[in-house]
Design an enzyme around this catalytic site. Structure first.
Site, PDB file in Angstrom:
ATOM      1  CG  ASP A  64      -2.024  -1.003   1.157  1.00 18.47           C
ATOM      2  OD1 ASP A  64      -2.303  -1.488   0.042  1.00 18.47           O
ATOM      3  OD2 ASP A  64      -2.605  -1.319   2.212  1.00 18.47           O
ATOM      4  CE1 TYR A 103       3.869  -6.386   4.559  1.00 20.62           C
ATOM      5  CE2 TYR A 103       3.286  -8.587   5.302  1.00 20.62           C
ATOM      6  CZ  TYR A 103       3.384  -7.650   4.290  1.00 20.62           C
ATOM      7  OH  TYR A 103       2.997  -7.987   3.022  1.00 20.62           O
ATOM      8  CG  ASP A 145      -4.975   2.865   6.571  1.00 24.41           C
ATOM      9  OD1 ASP A 145      -5.541   3.981   6.559  1.00 24.41           O
ATOM     10  OD2 ASP A 145      -4.754   2.234   5.525  1.00 24.41           O
ATOM     11  NE  ARG A 177      -5.174  -1.917   4.425  1.00 23.14           N
ATOM     12  CZ  ARG A 177      -6.168  -1.905   3.544  1.00 23.14           C
ATOM     13  NH1 ARG A 177      -7.196  -1.084   3.723  1.00 23.14           N
ATOM     14  NH2 ARG A 177      -6.156  -2.688   2.506  1.00 23.14           N
TER      15      ARG A 177
END
Length: 286
Positions: A38, A66, A80, A171
């Site tokens: 993203d 991540y 988010d 997210r």
């Protein structure tokens, strides 16, 4: 030019933006990336150049790791901090509470894809529908959280490291963990630190690539994405059969191999069964 460059994607760039710029840098139309990030996310983005694009398909199911900050007490429509605020409340959690909740999210879990995603329903992207104020039913999908590590409390909420399967939305994971903690939450930041075999330590900042006099110096062989498999050098006759797309006899155990020519050229990802080697994917120049 042919090879893979490991880009450290900056914030506010789409993965498509990166490949579009690098298409000019490497002067080729044949370019692709391994795993969309993203715009707000940073970190490891493998970009495949030239003949190496034949390897993109093997990245579809690669595990990713991540590091993220989960903003507690805040929920948004995008899950988010870039989205429209839905709820906001004070929060107060302990490490023990966080660890107890995280345990319920390890292993295979069911996850409802967010409306702000590129998934399609009846031919329409969910994000396009969401921007029009529409919401449609999404079926929960199984994803696997191989590793979920609490890295500490910060002023915004909690820091986490997540190693997960393809198709996992960090997210949504943040939103669900916040909900389980009773205060709500959303993703405040995201950095991909590994993708398949590649790590953030190997990544090159995008601007460094754009400024490079010799960008080809940053390309690595496509065989590096298979470096966990053993290497084998073919004989002249075996190489000839390989280049003709034929299988051939080998004295090797069953398994997957990186096969090279006598001059060191990476020829193919191969599999061996019952003493016979065959091509999984060829990478030599025709």
């Amino acid at each position: 030019m042919n090879g893979i460059v490991i880009v450290d994607k900056p914030q506010d760039w789409t993965s498509q933006d990166v490949t579009a710029r690098l298409r000019r840098v490497f002067n080729t139309r044949r370019i692709g990336h391994g795993g969309t990030l993203d715009p707000m996310a940073t970190g490891v983005l493998p970009v495949f150049v030239g003949r190496a694009t034949r390897g993109v398909e093997f990245f579809e199911h690669a595990e990713k790791t991540y590091e993220t900050v989960l903003r507690l007490g805040l929920t948004t429509d995008t899950e988010d901090i870039t989205g429209r605020v839905l709820t906001e409340q004070p929060w107060n959690v302990t490490r023990e509470q966080v660890e107890a909740v995280l345990e319920t999210f390890r292993g295979q879990i069911m996850q409802v894809p967010p409306m702000y995603s590129a998934l399609k329903v009846n031919g329409q992207k969910l994000c396009d529908l969401a921007r029009k104020g529409k919401e449609v039913e999404r079926r929960p999908r199984p994803v696997t959280i191989h590793e979920l590590v609490f890295l500490g409390l910060v002023s915004e909420g909690i820091r986490l490291r997540v190693r997960c399967s393809k198709g996992t939305y960090i997210r949504t994971l943040c939103k669900d963990i916040g909900q389980a903690l009773g205060c709500g939450g959303c993703m405040a930041s995201l950095r991909r630190v590994t993708a398949g075999e590649y790590t953030i330590e190997e990544a090159v900042p995008l601007q460094k690539l754009l400024d490079a006099q010799e960008p080809g110096d940053y390309l690595r062989g496509v065989d590096t994405m298979f470096r966990n498999y053993p290497a084998v050098t073919l004989t002249a006759n075996q190489e000839k059969r390989c280049r003709n797309g034929n299988s051939f006899s080998v004295n090797l155990a069953d398994g997957t191999y990186r096969a090279y020519g006598r001059d060191g050229e990476f020829l193919m990802l191969a599999k061996t069964e019952s003493g016979v080697m065959s091509t999984v994917k060829s990478f030599f120049d025709v």
